[in-house]
Design a protein around this motif. Structure first.
Motif, PDB file in Angstrom:
ATOM      1  N   TYR A   7       2.328  23.575  11.819  1.00 11.50           N
ATOM      2  CA  TYR A   7       3.156  22.549  11.181  1.00 11.50           C
ATOM      3  C   TYR A   7       4.607  22.999  11.053  1.00 11.50           C
ATOM      4  N   ILE A   8       4.843  24.260  10.779  1.00  9.75           N
ATOM      5  CA  ILE A   8       6.211  24.771  10.723  1.00  9.75           C
ATOM      6  C   ILE A   8       6.854  24.677  12.103  1.00  9.75           C
ATOM      7  N   GLY A   9       6.086  24.996  13.147  1.00  5.17           N
ATOM      8  CA  GLY A   9       6.596  24.865  14.516  1.00  5.17           C
ATOM      9  C   GLY A   9       6.901  23.425  14.872  1.00  5.17           C
ATOM     10  N   MET A  10       6.013  22.511  14.494  1.00 14.83           N
ATOM     11  CA  MET A  10       6.252  21.088  14.767  1.00 14.83           C
ATOM     12  C   MET A  10       7.502  20.608  14.029  1.00 14.83           C
ATOM     13  N   PHE A  11       7.665  21.037  12.771  1.00 17.61           N
ATOM     14  CA  PHE A  11       8.851  20.662  12.011  1.00 17.61           C
ATOM     15  C   PHE A  11      10.106  21.226  12.674  1.00 17.61           C
ATOM     16  N   GLY A  12      10.039  22.464  13.130  1.00 24.89           N
ATOM     17  CA  GLY A  12      11.176  23.088  13.815  1.00 24.89           C
ATOM     18  C   GLY A  12      11.552  22.342  15.080  1.00 24.89           C
ATOM     19  N   ILE A  13      10.556  21.939  15.848  1.00 28.62           N
ATOM     20  CA  ILE A  13      10.814  21.171  17.075  1.00 28.62           C
ATOM     21  C   ILE A  13      11.471  19.842  16.740  1.00 28.62           C
ATOM     22  N   CYS A  40       6.024  12.581  13.972  1.00 26.20           N
ATOM     23  CA  CYS A  40       6.364  11.980  12.683  1.00 26.20           C
ATOM     24  C   CYS A  40       5.171  11.900  11.729  1.00 26.20           C
ATOM     25  N   LEU A  41       4.112  11.231  12.118  1.00 32.75           N
ATOM     26  CA  LEU A  41       2.983  11.035  11.198  1.00 32.75           C
ATOM     27  C   LEU A  41       2.215  12.321  10.888  1.00 32.75           C
ATOM     28  N   PRO A  42       1.964  13.201  11.854  1.00 31.93           N
ATOM     29  CA  PRO A  42       1.293  14.447  11.461  1.00 31.93           C
ATOM     30  C   PRO A  42       2.094  15.242  10.434  1.00 31.93           C
ATOM     31  N   LEU A  43       3.413  15.286  10.597  1.00 30.12           N
ATOM     32  CA  LEU A  43       4.236  16.016   9.633  1.00 30.12           C
ATOM     33  C   LEU A  43       4.242  15.328   8.272  1.00 30.12           C
ATOM     34  N   LEU A  44       4.387  14.022   8.276  1.00 27.88           N
ATOM     35  CA  LEU A  44       4.394  13.271   7.026  1.00 27.88           C
ATOM     36  C   LEU A  44       3.053  13.395   6.304  1.00 27.88           C
ATOM     37  N   GLU A  49      -0.402  15.409   2.090  1.00 28.82           N
ATOM     38  CA  GLU A  49      -1.678  16.032   1.739  1.00 28.82           C
ATOM     39  C   GLU A  49      -1.456  17.326   0.962  1.00 28.82           C
ATOM     40  N   PHE A  50      -0.479  18.100   1.375  1.00 25.46           N
ATOM     41  CA  PHE A  50      -0.150  19.347   0.676  1.00 25.46           C
ATOM     42  C   PHE A  50       0.228  19.059  -0.776  1.00 25.46           C
ATOM     43  N   ILE A  51       1.097  18.073  -0.986  1.00 24.69           N
ATOM     44  CA  ILE A  51       1.544  17.729  -2.339  1.00 24.69           C
ATOM     45  C   ILE A  51       0.387  17.200  -3.179  1.00 24.69           C
ATOM     46  N   VAL A  65      -9.577   7.761   6.953  1.00 24.43           N
ATOM     47  CA  VAL A  65      -9.039   7.240   8.210  1.00 24.43           C
ATOM     48  C   VAL A  65      -8.330   5.903   7.989  1.00 24.43           C
ATOM     49  N   GLY A  66      -8.797   5.114   7.039  1.00 27.18           N
ATOM     50  CA  GLY A  66      -8.151   3.832   6.752  1.00 27.18           C
ATOM     51  C   GLY A  66      -6.706   4.003   6.305  1.00 27.18           C
ATOM     52  N   PHE A  67      -6.434   5.039   5.510  1.00 30.33           N
ATOM     53  CA  PHE A  67      -5.069   5.295   5.070  1.00 30.33           C
ATOM     54  C   PHE A  67      -4.195   5.715   6.241  1.00 30.33           C
ATOM     55  N   VAL A  68      -4.730   6.550   7.116  1.00 30.85           N
ATOM     56  CA  VAL A  68      -3.969   7.004   8.288  1.00 30.85           C
ATOM     57  C   VAL A  68      -3.623   5.806   9.174  1.00 30.85           C
TER      58      VAL A  68
END
Length: 120
Positions: A7-13, A40-44, A49-51, A65-68
């Protein structure tokens, strides 16, 4: 730890692409137009989810899955239908809609796979 690194790598990209766009650095069309829509959505969802896990003190919390699907639908409607009608900076693109759903569902199934592996 490995998942956090991803996730840090994806955010960096995503951040690097955004900065390069703002600096008008020429990027290949695929990278310029589509990579951040896919990330966008995986990072969001990962951030949300972390929070929520921290606030609820529930390390096993997962989005249904309904929320996603709802969130991917919301982003699709807002960014690909509504905003292009009110702001010329935005353009409607059906490939972006596919990428929002692909990113969201990839997040969902990777998290579901992680949960199944933990339960074993």
């Amino acid at each position: 730890m490995f998942r956090k690194s991803i996730y840090i790598g994806m955010f960096g990209i995503a951040l690097l692409i955004y900065i390069m766009q703002r600096l008008h650095f020429p990027l290949p069309a695929v990278i310029n137009n589509y990579v951040n829509d896919l990330l966008c959505l995986p990072l969001l969802l990962a951030a949300m989810e972390f929070i929520i896990k921290r606030l609820k003190k529930d390390k096993y919390f997962k989005f249904p899955v309904g929320f996603v699907i709802f969130l991917a639908s919301y982003y699709s409607i807002y960014f690909e239908y509504y905003l292009p009608t009110v702001n010329p900076r935005y353009t409607a693109d059906w490939i972006d809609v596919i990428l929002y759903f692909a990113g969201g569902l990839t997040f969902y199934f990777s998290e579901k796979h992680k949960k199944a592996r933990i339960c074993r």
